[in-house]
Scaffold this motif. Sequence first.
Motif, PDB file in Angstrom:
ATOM      1  N   ASP A 156     -15.003   5.332  10.408  1.00 53.38           N
ATOM      2  CA  ASP A 156     -13.608   4.902  10.373  1.00 53.38           C
ATOM      3  C   ASP A 156     -13.250   4.523   8.936  1.00 53.38           C
ATOM      4  O   ASP A 156     -14.138   4.277   8.110  1.00 53.38           O
ATOM      5  N   TYR A 157     -11.972   4.466   8.662  1.00 55.96           N
ATOM      6  CA  TYR A 157     -11.535   4.160   7.296  1.00 55.96           C
ATOM      7  C   TYR A 157     -10.234   3.378   7.315  1.00 55.96           C
ATOM      8  O   TYR A 157      -9.490   3.380   8.293  1.00 55.96           O
ATOM      9  N   LYS A 158      -9.955   2.721   6.183  1.00 55.54           N
ATOM     10  CA  LYS A 158      -8.688   2.024   5.975  1.00 55.54           C
ATOM     11  C   LYS A 158      -8.202   2.330   4.558  1.00 55.54           C
ATOM     12  O   LYS A 158      -8.987   2.288   3.607  1.00 55.54           O
ATOM     13  N   ILE A 159      -6.931   2.630   4.435  1.00 51.92           N
ATOM     14  CA  ILE A 159      -6.313   2.787   3.112  1.00 51.92           C
ATOM     15  C   ILE A 159      -5.263   1.694   2.976  1.00 51.92           C
ATOM     16  O   ILE A 159      -4.265   1.688   3.699  1.00 51.92           O
ATOM     17  N   LEU A 160      -5.512   0.762   2.070  1.00 52.81           N
ATOM     18  CA  LEU A 160      -4.625  -0.392   1.894  1.00 52.81           C
ATOM     19  C   LEU A 160      -3.724  -0.151   0.681  1.00 52.81           C
ATOM     20  O   LEU A 160      -4.174  -0.177  -0.463  1.00 52.81           O
ATOM     21  N   LEU A 161      -2.449   0.117   0.961  1.00 56.30           N
ATOM     22  CA  LEU A 161      -1.465   0.349  -0.097  1.00 56.30           C
ATOM     23  C   LEU A 161      -0.276  -0.569   0.147  1.00 56.30           C
ATOM     24  O   LEU A 161       0.577  -0.272   0.984  1.00 56.30           O
ATOM     25  N   PRO A 162      -0.205  -1.719  -0.538  1.00 51.61           N
ATOM     26  CA  PRO A 162       0.939  -2.626  -0.358  1.00 51.61           C
ATOM     27  C   PRO A 162       2.260  -1.914  -0.649  1.00 51.61           C
ATOM     28  O   PRO A 162       2.335  -1.120  -1.600  1.00 51.61           O
ATOM     29  N   PRO A 163       3.287  -2.148   0.152  1.00 51.56           N
ATOM     30  CA  PRO A 163       4.573  -1.431  -0.013  1.00 51.56           C
ATOM     31  C   PRO A 163       5.186  -1.590  -1.402  1.00 51.56           C
ATOM     32  O   PRO A 163       5.809  -0.658  -1.906  1.00 51.56           O
ATOM     33  N   ILE A 165       3.883  -1.571  -4.244  1.00 55.21           N
ATOM     34  CA  ILE A 165       3.293  -0.726  -5.285  1.00 55.21           C
ATOM     35  C   ILE A 165       4.090   0.567  -5.444  1.00 55.21           C
ATOM     36  O   ILE A 165       4.182   1.123  -6.543  1.00 55.21           O
ATOM     37  N   SER A 166       4.697   1.044  -4.339  1.00 52.58           N
ATOM     38  CA  SER A 166       5.490   2.275  -4.410  1.00 52.58           C
ATOM     39  C   SER A 166       6.673   2.122  -5.360  1.00 52.58           C
ATOM     40  O   SER A 166       7.165   3.112  -5.915  1.00 52.58           O
ATOM     41  N   ASN A 167       7.137   0.888  -5.554  1.00 54.32           N
ATOM     42  CA  ASN A 167       8.283   0.662  -6.436  1.00 54.32           C
ATOM     43  C   ASN A 167       7.946   0.877  -7.909  1.00 54.32           C
ATOM     44  O   ASN A 167       8.847   0.959  -8.742  1.00 54.32           O
ATOM     45  N   TYR A 168       6.650   0.935  -8.233  1.00 54.33           N
ATOM     46  CA  TYR A 168       6.246   1.101  -9.632  1.00 54.33           C
ATOM     47  C   TYR A 168       6.374   2.554 -10.095  1.00 54.33           C
ATOM     48  O   TYR A 168       6.306   2.831 -11.287  1.00 54.33           O
ATOM     49  N   GLY A 169       6.518   3.498  -9.148  1.00 56.91           N
ATOM     50  CA  GLY A 169       6.616   4.915  -9.532  1.00 56.91           C
ATOM     51  C   GLY A 169       5.345   5.418 -10.180  1.00 56.91           C
ATOM     52  O   GLY A 169       5.382   6.000 -11.272  1.00 56.91           O
ATOM     53  N   ILE A 170       4.205   5.190  -9.539  1.00 55.95           N
ATOM     54  CA  ILE A 170       2.902   5.541 -10.106  1.00 55.95           C
ATOM     55  C   ILE A 170       2.552   6.994  -9.760  1.00 55.95           C
ATOM     56  O   ILE A 170       2.734   7.433  -8.635  1.00 55.95           O
ATOM     57  N   TYR A 171       2.027   7.715 -10.753  1.00 53.13           N
ATOM     58  CA  TYR A 171       1.621   9.110 -10.557  1.00 53.13           C
ATOM     59  C   TYR A 171       0.168   9.292 -10.985  1.00 53.13           C
ATOM     60  O   TYR A 171      -0.301   8.634 -11.915  1.00 53.13           O
ATOM     61  N   PHE A 172      -0.518  10.201 -10.279  1.00 54.04           N
ATOM     62  CA  PHE A 172      -1.925  10.504 -10.550  1.00 54.04           C
ATOM     63  C   PHE A 172      -2.083  11.982 -10.887  1.00 54.04           C
ATOM     64  O   PHE A 172      -1.318  12.811 -10.393  1.00 54.04           O
ATOM     65  N   ILE A 204      -2.246  -4.040  -7.797  1.00 60.87           N
ATOM     66  CA  ILE A 204      -1.860  -4.233  -9.200  1.00 60.87           C
ATOM     67  C   ILE A 204      -2.582  -5.460  -9.749  1.00 60.87           C
ATOM     68  O   ILE A 204      -2.479  -6.548  -9.183  1.00 60.87           O
ATOM     69  N   VAL A 205      -3.336  -5.273 -10.825  1.00 59.62           N
ATOM     70  CA  VAL A 205      -4.040  -6.379 -11.489  1.00 59.62           C
ATOM     71  C   VAL A 205      -3.531  -6.421 -12.931  1.00 59.62           C
ATOM     72  O   VAL A 205      -3.854  -5.541 -13.734  1.00 59.62           O
ATOM     73  N   GLY A 206      -2.727  -7.450 -13.238  1.00 63.25           N
ATOM     74  CA  GLY A 206      -2.115  -7.512 -14.563  1.00 63.25           C
ATOM     75  C   GLY A 206      -1.126  -6.359 -14.719  1.00 63.25           C
ATOM     76  O   GLY A 206      -0.215  -6.181 -13.928  1.00 63.25           O
ATOM     77  N   ASN A 207      -1.356  -5.536 -15.747  1.00 60.85           N
ATOM     78  CA  ASN A 207      -0.519  -4.355 -15.964  1.00 60.85           C
ATOM     79  C   ASN A 207      -1.195  -3.077 -15.519  1.00 60.85           C
ATOM     80  O   ASN A 207      -0.761  -1.982 -15.873  1.00 60.85           O
ATOM     81  N   ASN A 208      -2.280  -3.211 -14.774  1.00 59.00           N
ATOM     82  CA  ASN A 208      -3.053  -2.035 -14.384  1.00 59.00           C
ATOM     83  C   ASN A 208      -3.097  -1.866 -12.882  1.00 59.00           C
ATOM     84  O   ASN A 208      -3.001  -2.825 -12.121  1.00 59.00           O
ATOM     85  N   LEU A 209      -3.245  -0.612 -12.461  1.00 54.43           N
ATOM     86  CA  LEU A 209      -3.473  -0.308 -11.057  1.00 54.43           C
ATOM     87  C   LEU A 209      -4.971  -0.232 -10.842  1.00 54.43           C
ATOM     88  O   LEU A 209      -5.683   0.475 -11.549  1.00 54.43           O
TER      89      LEU A 209
END
Length: 210
Positions: A156-163, A165-172, A204-209
Motif C-alpha cells: 500500500d502507499y500514501k502520497i501526501l501533497l498539502p493543497p 503547495i499547488s498554489n506555488y506553481g511548482i514544475y518538475f 515546503i521547508v523554507g524556500n525549498n520543496l
Amino acid sequence: LKPGTYNFKVKAKNKYGYASLVNDNLRININSPYWMKWWFILLIVGGVFTLAYTIISQRVKLFKEREMAEKRMAKLEMRALHAQMNPHFIFNCLNSISEMILTKDNNNAIKYLSKFAGLIRLTLDQTKKSWISIESTVDYLHKYLEMEKIRFSDFDYKILLPPHISNYGIYFPPLIIQPLVENSLWHGLSHISTDKILIIEFKIVGNNLQ
C-alpha cells in the motif's frame, strides 16, 4: 583670461607726470577652445552614450547566448537521462508481466499489462515536455503505484501533497521522482515479507520543496 571680449586701454605719462592727451584702446577677443564648444560637448556625450549602449548590448547578448546554451545543455542532459530511465522502467515492468505469466497468474498479468500500456502512453507524452506540473507528477505516481499494487498484493502507499503547495506553481522535469519510487519498491519493499507501505510526502521547508 577666460573666453570673452576685453578692452585694453593704454595711457602714457612723461617724467614730469604729464599724461598724454591721446589714449589708445585695444579691443581683444578671446575665443573659446574647441573642447568648450557646444558641438564638441554634444559629440562627446553622444560618443559616450553610443559606447555605453554598445557595451551593454554586447553584454546582454552574451548573457542571453550563454543562458540559451545552458538551457540547451540542460535539455540535452535531461533527454539523455530520460533515454536511460525509460528502458530500465520498461524492462522492470515487462519482467513483472513475465513472472505473472510464468506463475499462471493470467488475470493479474492482463490487468498489469493494461495499466502498463496506459502508463507508457503517459510516459511518452510527458517525456516530450521539459517540465510538468507537480499535479501531473503526482498523478503519474498514482498510476504507476496502482499498477505495482497488482504485483505486490500486500503493498500500500500514501502520497501526501498539502493543497497549498499547488498554489506555488511548482514544475518538475519528467520522471525525476519515479525512478526513486521504483527503486524503493524493487530494491527495498520487495525484500519485506509483510506490511509493505510506501509514503511519499511533499512539503515546503523554507524556500525549498522537500
